[in-house]
Design an enzyme around this catalytic site. Structure first.
Site, PDB file in Angstrom:
ATOM      1  N   CYS A  83       0.841  -1.208   0.000  1.00  0.00           N
ATOM      2  CA  CYS A  83       0.000   0.000   0.000  1.00  0.00           C
ATOM      3  C   CYS A  83       0.876   1.258   0.000  1.00  0.00           C
ATOM      4  O   CYS A  83       1.563   1.512  -0.988  1.00  0.00           O
ATOM      5  CB  CYS A  83      -0.972  -0.067   1.183  1.00  0.00           C
ATOM      6  SG  CYS A  83      -2.336   1.057   0.999  1.00  0.00           S
ATOM      7  N   HIS A 180      -3.787  -5.177   0.941  1.00  0.00           N
ATOM      8  CA  HIS A 180      -3.155  -5.707   2.168  1.00  0.00           C
ATOM      9  C   HIS A 180      -3.216  -7.241   2.197  1.00  0.00           C
ATOM     10  O   HIS A 180      -4.268  -7.802   2.524  1.00  0.00           O
ATOM     11  CB  HIS A 180      -3.860  -5.132   3.392  1.00  0.00           C
ATOM     12  CG  HIS A 180      -3.593  -3.672   3.576  1.00  0.00           C
ATOM     13  ND1 HIS A 180      -2.480  -3.195   4.240  1.00  0.00           N
ATOM     14  CD2 HIS A 180      -4.263  -2.588   3.135  1.00  0.00           C
ATOM     15  CE1 HIS A 180      -2.489  -1.887   4.223  1.00  0.00           C
ATOM     16  NE2 HIS A 180      -3.562  -1.483   3.554  1.00  0.00           N
ATOM     17  N   GLU A 182      -1.850  -9.072   4.353  1.00  0.00           N
ATOM     18  CA  GLU A 182      -1.696  -9.548   5.737  1.00  0.00           C
ATOM     19  C   GLU A 182      -3.022  -9.700   6.483  1.00  0.00           C
ATOM     20  O   GLU A 182      -3.077 -10.333   7.525  1.00  0.00           O
ATOM     21  CB  GLU A 182      -0.756  -8.606   6.519  1.00  0.00           C
ATOM     22  CG  GLU A 182      -1.278  -7.193   6.806  1.00  0.00           C
ATOM     23  CD  GLU A 182      -1.075  -6.208   5.654  1.00  0.00           C
ATOM     24  OE1 GLU A 182      -0.910  -6.649   4.503  1.00  0.00           O
ATOM     25  OE2 GLU A 182      -1.109  -4.988   5.904  1.00  0.00           O
ATOM     26  N   SER A 234       3.912 -13.944  38.987  1.00  0.00           N
ATOM     27  CA  SER A 234       2.579 -13.473  39.368  1.00  0.00           C
ATOM     28  C   SER A 234       1.563 -14.602  39.208  1.00  0.00           C
ATOM     29  O   SER A 234       0.439 -14.493  39.670  1.00  0.00           O
ATOM     30  CB  SER A 234       2.177 -12.314  38.460  1.00  0.00           C
ATOM     31  OG  SER A 234       1.950 -12.806  37.153  1.00  0.00           O
ATOM     32  N   GLY A 235       1.974 -15.667  38.518  1.00  0.00           N
ATOM     33  CA  GLY A 235       1.014 -16.735  38.231  1.00  0.00           C
ATOM     34  C   GLY A 235       0.368 -16.524  36.875  1.00  0.00           C
ATOM     35  O   GLY A 235      -0.319 -17.395  36.371  1.00  0.00           O
ATOM     36  N   GLY A 236       0.587 -15.350  36.259  1.00  0.00           N
ATOM     37  CA  GLY A 236       0.072 -15.087  34.913  1.00  0.00           C
ATOM     38  C   GLY A 236       0.939 -15.801  33.877  1.00  0.00           C
ATOM     39  O   GLY A 236       2.007 -16.326  34.203  1.00  0.00           O
ATOM     40  N   VAL A 237       0.479 -15.775  32.630  1.00  0.00           N
ATOM     41  CA  VAL A 237       1.164 -16.539  31.586  1.00  0.00           C
ATOM     42  C   VAL A 237       2.604 -16.049  31.361  1.00  0.00           C
ATOM     43  O   VAL A 237       3.543 -16.846  31.336  1.00  0.00           O
ATOM     44  CB  VAL A 237       0.420 -16.404  30.228  1.00  0.00           C
ATOM     45  CG1 VAL A 237       1.027 -17.325  29.198  1.00  0.00           C
ATOM     46  CG2 VAL A 237      -1.033 -16.686  30.395  1.00  0.00           C
ATOM     47  N   ASP A 238       2.767 -14.725  31.227  1.00  0.00           N
ATOM     48  CA  ASP A 238       4.075 -14.223  30.805  1.00  0.00           C
ATOM     49  C   ASP A 238       5.168 -14.524  31.824  1.00  0.00           C
ATOM     50  O   ASP A 238       6.223 -15.053  31.481  1.00  0.00           O
ATOM     51  CB  ASP A 238       4.014 -12.706  30.549  1.00  0.00           C
ATOM     52  CG  ASP A 238       2.907 -12.356  29.583  1.00  0.00           C
ATOM     53  OD1 ASP A 238       2.456 -13.269  28.868  1.00  0.00           O
ATOM     54  OD2 ASP A 238       2.485 -11.191  29.549  1.00  0.00           O
ATOM     55  N   SER A 239       4.908 -14.190  33.089  1.00  0.00           N
ATOM     56  CA  SER A 239       5.969 -14.419  34.076  1.00  0.00           C
ATOM     57  C   SER A 239       6.186 -15.919  34.281  1.00  0.00           C
ATOM     58  O   SER A 239       7.311 -16.362  34.536  1.00  0.00           O
ATOM     59  CB  SER A 239       5.679 -13.696  35.395  1.00  0.00           C
ATOM     60  OG  SER A 239       4.567 -14.250  36.042  1.00  0.00           O
ATOM     61  N   SER A 240       5.151 -16.716  34.133  1.00  0.00           N
ATOM     62  CA  SER A 240       5.311 -18.168  34.295  1.00  0.00           C
ATOM     63  C   SER A 240       6.188 -18.744  33.191  1.00  0.00           C
ATOM     64  O   SER A 240       7.049 -19.586  33.439  1.00  0.00           O
ATOM     65  CB  SER A 240       3.960 -18.875  34.234  1.00  0.00           C
ATOM     66  OG  SER A 240       3.090 -18.333  35.173  1.00  0.00           O
TER      67      SER A 240
END
Ligand code: XMP
Length: 523
Positions: A83, A180, A182, A234-240
């Site tokens: 584009c 586009h 994508e 923290s128990g969240g996905v990222d830090s785990s």
């Protein structure tokens, strides 16, 4: 990421730039986004096998139009302009760009004139399979169009409104698409991008999660050496996922700190501890700071005050416990790729609506070196990585939970008793949402305790008790959200159970507001 085949995406401010990078990664080729003015020297250092120029809300004739260094077309590396990227390529290389007679937005029928290079294999998916020519649907979003191609280019596709909807200069390895590829509304866009990265740039599909794990483990080992790493869980996905990855690399040299701020969901502290200590054998230091946080929150009712105070207290507790663990050299954080590009994107940062606090916001004055092994990944890629590392589905698919926890779901003062009421109600919501098989489809579902009491009647008695609001939203990234049309039966069950089982509640309401204009959390 130490991968030989890389695609560089230069960002001119299109809302779809991230999607381009994701599509390339889905083709198992590593890609990164940099701003349009990334220098030629840096491009050479990055050493891409191909470059994609994104779209933009700008026009090449705008005074402040983002422009790329002409040298980018002489690096001997294939370039694909999408584009605005195509218009810019045309403009810089001496072609002519003009305002379209008609702006073209949305669905358009593309006539493929030559089933070659970008359209290699298109005979299989054209409107008349097996033919050289034919049409396919694409997604357009442009005001300008190519009036005259630069020397050396051939048009390979057109629409009624764009005589040059795709162009190629195969000798110089330069390509342009007016539409586009994508977005999902261009159904065969994936094939077009794959033709660019595989056939034109010569990339191999080697960027897999297993390769990522192997590389990251080696890299972390090398960087950390014999030093020590601390990680706030923290128990969240990222830090785990960060903890699991660093643990795989350096085992006991990693110490995880899990702070219970007293604002967690029912049984959450125990579940997180069991998961990491027992199932994953992580080196965890558990800090129960419930009393500290509740003392600070006494008499605080203002949402922003609550957030700031919790953020500060978290850092203080973390610092205290870090001191007790002995000298730590590195801090491992779950920073994701969208956080990284946000800070260097073409567009400016948006206004602060709420002060977010999360474990990624650590610490200002501590003297750690940082390791951020997820900084090249998108959220869904982190989930795939978690799976590769053997984390349970339950953990990987956890709905997001805010750093300040239940404090921002208790409107008014946070007290032990109010926490208890909310925890019980919230546990019922989650249990029923799970039972109904909706947990994964919903971005977040939770209960909120309101700062008002209402009159009710239970048995023959008048009651004057609390109100619980239910909130369930769908969202892709938390930036916008819509409330979920939960089945009535489910609402009935949740309401009945909460009123019957949670002492202190006599009314349940359902929040039917979207974001914007509301937000997901109530504070
Ligand atoms: P809002 O309420 O702003 O929330 O629509 C958007 C998303 O962000 C989460 N959220 C937070 N996450 N620390 C976090 O880690 C925070 O301080 C915080 N505040 C809101 C919210 O749950 C939703 O997913």
């Amino acid at each position: 990421m130490q991968s030989t085949d890389k695609i560089l995406v230069l960002d001119f401010g299109s809302q779809y730039t991230q999607l381009i990078a994701r599509r390339v990664r889905e083709a198992k080729v590593y890609s990164e986004i940099y701003p349009f003015n990334f220098s030629i020297k840096k491009i050479k250092e990055f050493n891409p096998k191909g470059i994609i120029l994104s779209g933009s809300p700008a026009s090449v004739y705008d005074k402040k139009a983002p422009i790329v260094d002409k040298e980018v077309f002489n690096l001997g590396v294939p370039v694909l302009g999408i584009c605005y990227g195509m218009q810019l390529m045309t403009y810089i290389l001496g072609g002519k760009v003009a305002k379209s007679q008609k702006r073209e937005y949305g669905r358009a029928e593309l006539n493929i004139d030559k089933s070659i290079n970008l359209f290699h294999g298109s005979r299989n998916w054209l409107s008349q399979p097996g033919q050289q020519h034919g049409t396919t649907i694409v997604w357009m979003s442009h005001g300008d169009r190519i009036e005259e191609m630069p020397a050396g280019f051939t048009s390979i596709a057109h629409t009624d409104n764009s005589p040059v909807a795709a162009m190629a200069n195969i000798y110089k390895g330069l390509y342009g698409l007016q539409f586009h590829p994508e977005v999902v509304h261009t159904p065969y866009g994936r094939y077009i991008l794959e033709n660019f990265v595989y056939k034109i740039c010569g990339c191999s599909p080697t960027w897999t999660m297993k390769a990522f794990v192997d590389y990251s483990v080696e890299h972390i080992k090398k960087v950390v050496g014999k030093e020590k790493v601390i990680c706030a869980l923290s128990g969240g996905v990222d830090s785990s996922v960060v903890a699991a990855l660093v643990n795989k690399a350096i085992g006991k040299q990693l110490i995880c700190v899990f702070v219970n701020n007293g604002l967690l969901r029912k049984n959450e502290a125990k579940t997180v501890l069991d998961t990491f200590k027992i199932h994953m054998n992580l080196n965890i230091k558990y800090v129960d700071a419930t009393k500290r946080f509740l003392k600070r929150l006494k008499n605080i009712t203002d949402p922003e005050k609550k957030r700031k105070l919790i953020g500060r207290e978290f850092i203080a507790v973390f610092e205290d416990s870090a001191k007790k663990t002995g000298k730590m050299d590195f801090l491992a954080q779950g920073t994701l790729y969208p956080d990284v590009i946000e800070s260097k994107s073409f567009k400016g940062p948006s206004a602060t609506i709420k002060s977010h606090h999360n474990v990624g916001g650590l610490p200002t004055k501590m003297t750690f070196k940082l390791i951020e092994p997820l900084r090249e990944l998108f959220k869904d890629e982190v989930r795939v990585l978690g799976k590769e590392l053997g984390l349970s589905d339950e953990l990987i698919w956890r709905q997001p939970f805010p750093g300040p926890g239940l404090a921002i779901r208790i409107l008014g003062e946070v007290t032990e008793n109010r926490l208890k009421i909310l925890r019980e109600a919230d546990a019922i919501v989650l249990e029923e949402i799970r039972k109904a098989g909706l947990y994964r489809d919903i971005w977040q579902s939770f209960a909120v305790l309101l700062p008002i009491k209402t009159v009710g009647v239970m048995g023959d008695e008048r009651t004057y008790e609390n109100v619980i609001a239910l909130r369930a939203v769908t969202s892709l990234d938390g930036m916008t959200a819509d409330w979920v049309k939960l089945p009535y039966d489910l609402l009935v069950t949740m309401s009945n159970r909460i009123i019957n089982e949670v002492k202190g509640v006599n009314r349940v309401v359902y929040d039917i507001s979207s974001k914007p204009p509301s937000t997901i959390e109530w504070e």
